[in-house]
Design an enzyme around this catalytic site. Structure first.
Site, mmCIF file in Angstrom:
data_model
loop_
_atom_site.group_PDB
_atom_site.id
_atom_site.type_symbol
_atom_site.label_atom_id
_atom_site.label_comp_id
_atom_site.label_asym_id
_atom_site.label_seq_id
_atom_site.Cartn_x
_atom_site.Cartn_y
_atom_site.Cartn_z
ATOM 1 N N GLY A 46 0.846 -1.180 0.000
ATOM 2 C CA GLY A 46 0.000 0.000 0.000
ATOM 3 C C GLY A 46 0.884 1.233 0.000
ATOM 4 O O GLY A 46 2.089 1.138 0.275
ATOM 5 N N GLN A 51 3.298 9.928 1.614
ATOM 6 C CA GLN A 51 4.589 9.259 1.373
ATOM 7 C C GLN A 51 5.226 9.668 0.052
ATOM 8 O O GLN A 51 6.408 9.413 -0.175
ATOM 9 C CB GLN A 51 4.408 7.735 1.377
ATOM 10 C CG GLN A 51 4.054 7.162 2.742
ATOM 11 C CD GLN A 51 3.928 5.656 2.666
ATOM 12 O OE1 GLN A 51 2.902 5.141 2.259
ATOM 13 N NE2 GLN A 51 4.989 4.961 3.029
ATOM 14 N N CYS A 89 7.311 -0.652 6.047
ATOM 15 C CA CYS A 89 6.751 0.552 5.442
ATOM 16 C C CYS A 89 7.770 1.103 4.457
ATOM 17 O O CYS A 89 8.963 1.107 4.747
ATOM 18 C CB CYS A 89 6.478 1.565 6.554
ATOM 19 S SG CYS A 89 5.843 3.145 5.964
ATOM 20 N N LEU A 90 7.304 1.569 3.315
ATOM 21 C CA LEU A 90 8.237 2.087 2.303
ATOM 22 C C LEU A 90 8.984 3.333 2.800
ATOM 23 O O LEU A 90 10.047 3.647 2.297
ATOM 24 C CB LEU A 90 7.498 2.394 0.995
ATOM 25 C CG LEU A 90 6.947 1.172 0.234
ATOM 26 C CD1 LEU A 90 6.154 1.621 -0.987
ATOM 27 C CD2 LEU A 90 8.053 0.208 -0.168
ATOM 28 N N HIS A 131 -2.970 0.543 8.094
ATOM 29 C CA HIS A 131 -1.616 1.132 8.063
ATOM 30 C C HIS A 131 -1.606 2.384 7.177
ATOM 31 O O HIS A 131 -1.066 3.421 7.574
ATOM 32 C CB HIS A 131 -0.625 0.065 7.545
ATOM 33 C CG HIS A 131 0.786 0.547 7.353
ATOM 34 N ND1 HIS A 131 1.859 -0.005 8.016
ATOM 35 C CD2 HIS A 131 1.302 1.521 6.554
ATOM 36 C CE1 HIS A 131 2.967 0.628 7.642
ATOM 37 N NE2 HIS A 131 2.660 1.550 6.748
ATOM 38 N N GLU A 132 -2.228 2.281 6.003
ATOM 39 C CA GLU A 132 -2.218 3.416 5.071
ATOM 40 C C GLU A 132 -3.081 4.564 5.582
ATOM 41 O O GLU A 132 -2.702 5.725 5.456
ATOM 42 C CB GLU A 132 -2.667 2.981 3.674
ATOM 43 C CG GLU A 132 -1.792 1.911 3.013
ATOM 44 C CD GLU A 132 -0.298 2.199 3.062
ATOM 45 O OE1 GLU A 132 0.087 3.384 3.059
ATOM 46 O OE2 GLU A 132 0.485 1.237 3.120
ATOM 47 N N HIS A 135 -1.343 6.719 8.002
ATOM 48 C CA HIS A 135 -0.450 7.700 7.391
ATOM 49 C C HIS A 135 -1.164 9.036 7.181
ATOM 50 O O HIS A 135 -0.551 10.095 7.275
ATOM 51 C CB HIS A 135 0.040 7.219 6.017
ATOM 52 C CG HIS A 135 1.274 6.365 6.067
ATOM 53 N ND1 HIS A 135 2.486 6.843 6.505
ATOM 54 C CD2 HIS A 135 1.488 5.071 5.712
ATOM 55 C CE1 HIS A 135 3.393 5.873 6.419
ATOM 56 N NE2 HIS A 135 2.811 4.786 5.944
#
Ligand code: ZN
Length: 165
Positions: A46, A51, A89-90, A131-132, A135
């Site tokens: 995701g 991000q 996480c990216l 999670h997304e 953010h």
């Protein structure tokens, strides 16, 4: 186009993102396409708009059925049961942690055209969505992790650079 990912402790990751107000625009279409491409290229499950440097309430999710773009998403828990799983996480390369999250949720969001999208999700899909959506509220998985399971030293180094103002 691949967009460079903002890496923690970039300040944008701590902002509360603004709701999307204009749907069906070329700009939004391009951003969604770029976010999809970036997520797939980086093998992410995701990706949230902050991000990639856009503080707006948009996330893309990689599902078995294809990539899903969710705009102004809201998440409601459907059970008290929670499950613990390792997350990455990216925005935190090579850092992992154990995070407990609700097992089943209901999602209310809008699609690109501005039509409401409602569905339920459980397990991994629910986890990725939560999670997304975190953010978009400036919440990062390290805030929720019970234990950092990979890259502890690196994370401690990165944390030193997070200045709160
Ligand atoms: Zn993330």
């Amino acid at each position: 186009m691949i967009i460079p990912i903002k890496i923690y402790p970039d300040k944008i990751l701590r902002l509360k993102a603004k709701p999307v107000e204009s749907f069906n625009t070329d700009e939004l279409k391009q951003l969604i396409a770029d976010m999809k491409e970036t997520m797939l290229k980086k093998d992410g499950m995701g990706l949230a708009a902050p991000q990639v440097g856009q503080s707006i309430r948009l996330v893309v999710i990689n599902t078995k059925a294809g990539v899903l773009a969710l705009i102004n998403p809201q998440v409601m828990p459907l059970t008290l049961r929670r499950e613990k799983m390792e997350e990455g996480c990216l925005s935190f390369p090579k850092i992992f942690g154990l995070v407990k999250r609700c097992r089943k949720i209901k999602i209310k969001a809008f699609n690109f055209e501005g039509k409401p999208v409602n569905f339920k999700a459980s397990g991994l899909l629910a986890r990725v969505i939560m999670h997304e959506v975190d953010h978009l509220n400036g919440i990062l998985f390290i805030d929720r992790a019970e234990k950092i399971t990979g890259g502890v030293d690196k994370l401690n180094e990165m944390k030193k650079n997070e200045v709160s103002d």
